[in-house]
Design a protein around this motif. Structure first.
Motif, PDB file in Angstrom:
ATOM      1  N   ALA A 185     -20.843   4.113  17.909  1.00  0.00           N
ATOM      2  CA  ALA A 185     -20.568   5.348  17.171  1.00  0.00           C
ATOM      3  C   ALA A 185     -20.285   5.047  15.713  1.00  0.00           C
ATOM      4  CB  ALA A 185     -19.360   6.066  17.792  1.00  0.00           C
ATOM      5  N   LEU A 186     -20.543   6.037  14.899  1.00  0.00           N
ATOM      6  CA  LEU A 186     -20.182   5.989  13.486  1.00  0.00           C
ATOM      7  C   LEU A 186     -19.195   7.101  13.206  1.00  0.00           C
ATOM      8  CD1 LEU A 186     -23.685   5.545  11.804  1.00  0.00           C
ATOM      9  CD2 LEU A 186     -22.007   3.772  12.322  1.00  0.00           C
ATOM     10  N   ILE A 187     -18.342   6.857  12.239  1.00  0.00           N
ATOM     11  CA  ILE A 187     -17.461   7.906  11.753  1.00  0.00           C
ATOM     12  C   ILE A 187     -17.726   8.062  10.265  1.00  0.00           C
ATOM     13  CG2 ILE A 187     -15.534   6.314  11.327  1.00  0.00           C
ATOM     14  CD1 ILE A 187     -13.667   8.625  12.235  1.00  0.00           C
ATOM     15  N   PHE A 188     -17.930   9.283   9.845  1.00  0.00           N
ATOM     16  CA  PHE A 188     -18.101   9.626   8.438  1.00  0.00           C
ATOM     17  C   PHE A 188     -16.821  10.343   8.036  1.00  0.00           C
ATOM     18  CE2 PHE A 188     -22.368   9.075   9.980  1.00  0.00           C
ATOM     19  CZ  PHE A 188     -23.081   8.559   8.909  1.00  0.00           C
ATOM     20  N   MET A 189     -16.061   9.770   7.128  1.00  0.00           N
ATOM     21  CA  MET A 189     -14.748  10.293   6.786  1.00  0.00           C
ATOM     22  C   MET A 189     -14.640  10.602   5.294  1.00  0.00           C
ATOM     23  SD  MET A 189     -11.045   8.423   6.933  1.00  0.00           S
ATOM     24  CE  MET A 189     -10.977   8.275   8.683  1.00  0.00           C
ATOM     25  N   LEU A 195      -7.826   6.146  -0.865  1.00  0.00           N
ATOM     26  CA  LEU A 195      -8.869   5.308  -0.280  1.00  0.00           C
ATOM     27  C   LEU A 195      -8.284   4.262   0.666  1.00  0.00           C
ATOM     28  CD1 LEU A 195     -11.849   4.600  -0.145  1.00  0.00           C
ATOM     29  CD2 LEU A 195     -11.559   3.252  -2.224  1.00  0.00           C
ATOM     30  N   ASP A 196      -7.205   3.609   0.290  1.00  0.00           N
ATOM     31  CA  ASP A 196      -6.609   2.592   1.156  1.00  0.00           C
ATOM     32  C   ASP A 196      -6.110   3.192   2.465  1.00  0.00           C
ATOM     33  OD1 ASP A 196      -4.536   3.959  -0.223  1.00  0.00           O
ATOM     34  OD2 ASP A 196      -3.215   2.215  -0.155  1.00  0.00           O
ATOM     35  N   GLN A 197      -5.523   4.374   2.390  1.00  0.00           N
ATOM     36  CA  GLN A 197      -5.044   5.044   3.604  1.00  0.00           C
ATOM     37  C   GLN A 197      -6.209   5.441   4.514  1.00  0.00           C
ATOM     38  OE1 GLN A 197      -2.474   8.316   2.552  1.00  0.00           O
ATOM     39  NE2 GLN A 197      -1.398   7.074   1.038  1.00  0.00           N
ATOM     40  N   ALA A 198      -7.307   5.870   3.920  1.00  0.00           N
ATOM     41  CA  ALA A 198      -8.480   6.273   4.712  1.00  0.00           C
ATOM     42  C   ALA A 198      -9.058   5.076   5.464  1.00  0.00           C
ATOM     43  CB  ALA A 198      -9.530   6.911   3.812  1.00  0.00           C
ATOM     44  N   ILE A 199      -9.154   3.939   4.813  1.00  0.00           N
ATOM     45  CA  ILE A 199      -9.681   2.745   5.476  1.00  0.00           C
ATOM     46  C   ILE A 199      -8.722   2.289   6.580  1.00  0.00           C
ATOM     47  CG2 ILE A 199     -10.291   0.307   5.158  1.00  0.00           C
ATOM     48  CD1 ILE A 199     -11.398   1.156   2.367  1.00  0.00           C
ATOM     49  N   ASP A 200      -7.430   2.347   6.331  1.00  0.00           N
ATOM     50  CA  ASP A 200      -6.447   2.029   7.381  1.00  0.00           C
ATOM     51  C   ASP A 200      -6.609   2.967   8.573  1.00  0.00           C
ATOM     52  OD1 ASP A 200      -5.344  -0.041   5.914  1.00  0.00           O
ATOM     53  OD2 ASP A 200      -3.568   1.094   5.278  1.00  0.00           O
ATOM     54  N   LEU A 201      -6.862   4.235   8.302  1.00  0.00           N
ATOM     55  CA  LEU A 201      -7.040   5.213   9.373  1.00  0.00           C
ATOM     56  C   LEU A 201      -8.293   4.911  10.194  1.00  0.00           C
ATOM     57  CD1 LEU A 201      -5.988   7.746  10.765  1.00  0.00           C
ATOM     58  CD2 LEU A 201      -7.203   9.106   9.039  1.00  0.00           C
ATOM     59  N   PHE A 209     -12.411   1.744  14.447  1.00  0.00           N
ATOM     60  CA  PHE A 209     -13.667   1.555  13.727  1.00  0.00           C
ATOM     61  C   PHE A 209     -13.520   0.446  12.701  1.00  0.00           C
ATOM     62  CE2 PHE A 209     -13.977   5.749  15.431  1.00  0.00           C
ATOM     63  CZ  PHE A 209     -15.312   5.938  15.704  1.00  0.00           C
ATOM     64  N   LYS A 210     -14.614  -0.230  12.407  1.00  0.00           N
ATOM     65  CA  LYS A 210     -14.643  -1.233  11.348  1.00  0.00           C
ATOM     66  C   LYS A 210     -15.184  -0.574  10.084  1.00  0.00           C
ATOM     67  CE  LYS A 210     -15.415  -5.216  14.288  1.00  0.00           C
ATOM     68  NZ  LYS A 210     -16.340  -6.299  14.629  1.00  0.00           N
ATOM     69  N   TRP A 211     -14.571  -0.876   8.969  1.00  0.00           N
ATOM     70  CA  TRP A 211     -15.036  -0.385   7.674  1.00  0.00           C
ATOM     71  C   TRP A 211     -16.462  -0.861   7.446  1.00  0.00           C
ATOM     72  CZ3 TRP A 211     -15.291   2.426   3.541  1.00  0.00           C
ATOM     73  CH2 TRP A 211     -15.791   1.921   2.353  1.00  0.00           C
ATOM     74  N   ALA A 212     -17.362   0.042   7.036  1.00  0.00           N
ATOM     75  CA  ALA A 212     -18.755  -0.330   6.791  1.00  0.00           C
ATOM     76  C   ALA A 212     -19.129  -0.161   5.317  1.00  0.00           C
ATOM     77  CB  ALA A 212     -19.695   0.480   7.671  1.00  0.00           C
ATOM     78  N   THR A 213     -19.050   1.078   4.797  1.00  0.00           N
ATOM     79  CA  THR A 213     -19.500   1.322   3.433  1.00  0.00           C
ATOM     80  C   THR A 213     -19.106   2.734   2.992  1.00  0.00           C
ATOM     81  OG1 THR A 213     -21.414   1.107   1.959  1.00  0.00           O
ATOM     82  CG2 THR A 213     -21.780   2.239   4.068  1.00  0.00           C
ATOM     83  N   VAL A 246     -17.369   9.830   0.967  1.00  0.00           N
ATOM     84  CA  VAL A 246     -17.498   9.871   2.423  1.00  0.00           C
ATOM     85  C   VAL A 246     -17.682   8.423   2.864  1.00  0.00           C
ATOM     86  CG1 VAL A 246     -18.812  10.686   4.413  1.00  0.00           C
ATOM     87  CG2 VAL A 246     -18.549  12.163   2.408  1.00  0.00           C
ATOM     88  N   LEU A 247     -16.694   7.923   3.600  1.00  0.00           N
ATOM     89  CA  LEU A 247     -16.706   6.549   4.081  1.00  0.00           C
ATOM     90  C   LEU A 247     -17.402   6.487   5.433  1.00  0.00           C
ATOM     91  CD1 LEU A 247     -12.960   5.694   3.391  1.00  0.00           C
ATOM     92  CD2 LEU A 247     -14.886   5.723   1.786  1.00  0.00           C
ATOM     93  N   VAL A 248     -17.891   5.306   5.783  1.00  0.00           N
ATOM     94  CA  VAL A 248     -18.472   5.095   7.101  1.00  0.00           C
ATOM     95  C   VAL A 248     -17.713   3.979   7.795  1.00  0.00           C
ATOM     96  CG1 VAL A 248     -20.516   4.411   8.420  1.00  0.00           C
ATOM     97  CG2 VAL A 248     -20.781   5.782   6.387  1.00  0.00           C
ATOM     98  N   GLY A 249     -17.324   4.262   9.037  1.00  0.00           N
ATOM     99  CA  GLY A 249     -16.768   3.247   9.918  1.00  0.00           C
ATOM    100  C   GLY A 249     -17.691   3.118  11.114  1.00  0.00           C
ATOM    101  N   LYS A 250     -17.717   1.914  11.708  1.00  0.00           N
ATOM    102  CA  LYS A 250     -18.648   1.643  12.805  1.00  0.00           C
ATOM    103  C   LYS A 250     -17.883   1.122  14.016  1.00  0.00           C
ATOM    104  CE  LYS A 250     -21.360  -2.011  12.787  1.00  0.00           C
ATOM    105  NZ  LYS A 250     -22.441  -2.983  12.600  1.00  0.00           N
ATOM    106  N   ARG A 251     -18.268   1.619  15.175  1.00  0.00           N
ATOM    107  CA  ARG A 251     -17.762   1.127  16.457  1.00  0.00           C
ATOM    108  C   ARG A 251     -18.974   0.667  17.246  1.00  0.00           C
ATOM    109  NH1 ARG A 251     -16.212   4.212  21.646  1.00  0.00           N
ATOM    110  NH2 ARG A 251     -14.963   2.643  22.690  1.00  0.00           N
TER     111      ARG A 251
END
Length: 163
Positions: A32-36, A43-49, A55-59, A82-87
């Motif tokens: 799965a991907l998450i678009f946040m 920004l730091d809080q969003a990546i921590d979330l 999810f792993k931080w992607a781009t 809009v950040l992307v995290g990957k699972r």
């Protein structure tokens, strides 16, 4: 003006601590991907979330140029990310692969996001299930959960505190 200012002046908010306790992974596929959405000061809080949700931080997927500036502490602010995290792996099958990162659209009411971001995600992943958390409206092909589209927060995630 009524169109700017802190989120709490416009709608109920949730603490970062409570956000981290949401079991988002329970509503996701193994791949799965998450678009946040994230604002630059958070920004730091969003990546921590992203990480707290499994999810792993992607781009950075999208940069929204709101085409209007707001005062900032260091520079005049006019972009949201809009950040992307990957699972797991990137979900397949893939759709469009030529989707541009820059979105230029004049901002609307407070926290209203441009529809073209949702449309671009749908073009990239046309067959996957999509859920918008903290949604303010619904869209074709997307499930939506949020105070303005759902009647009961505790129905999905018991114990989330609203401030």
């Amino acid at each position: 003006t009524p169109d700017t200012g802190g989120a709490a002046a416009h709608y109920s908010t949730v603490t970062a601590r409570d956000l981290k306790r949401l079991q988002v992974v329970d509503v996701c596929e193994p791949d799965a991907l998450i678009f946040m959405w994230a604002t630059s000061p958070h920004l730091d809080q969003a990546i921590d979330l992203l990480k707290a949700w499994g999810f792993k931080w992607a781009t950075v997927a999208f940069v929204w140029d709101k085409m209007r500036v707001n005062p900032g502490f260091y520079t005049m602010s006019q972009c949201e990310l809009v950040l992307v995290g990957k699972r797991g792996r990137i979900p397949k099958p893939r759709g469009a692969r030529n989707v541009r990162q820059l979105v230029q659209e004049v901002r609307g009411r407070h926290s209203q996001k441009p529809d073209q971001v949702r449309e671009r995600i749908s073009a990239m992943f046309p067959t996957q299930r999509k859920l918008e958390l903290f949604a303010r409206s619904t869209a074709d092909g997307w499930s939506a959960w949020g105070a303005e589209v759902s009647s009961d927060v505790d129905l999905i995630w018991p114990g989330i505190g609203q401030s």
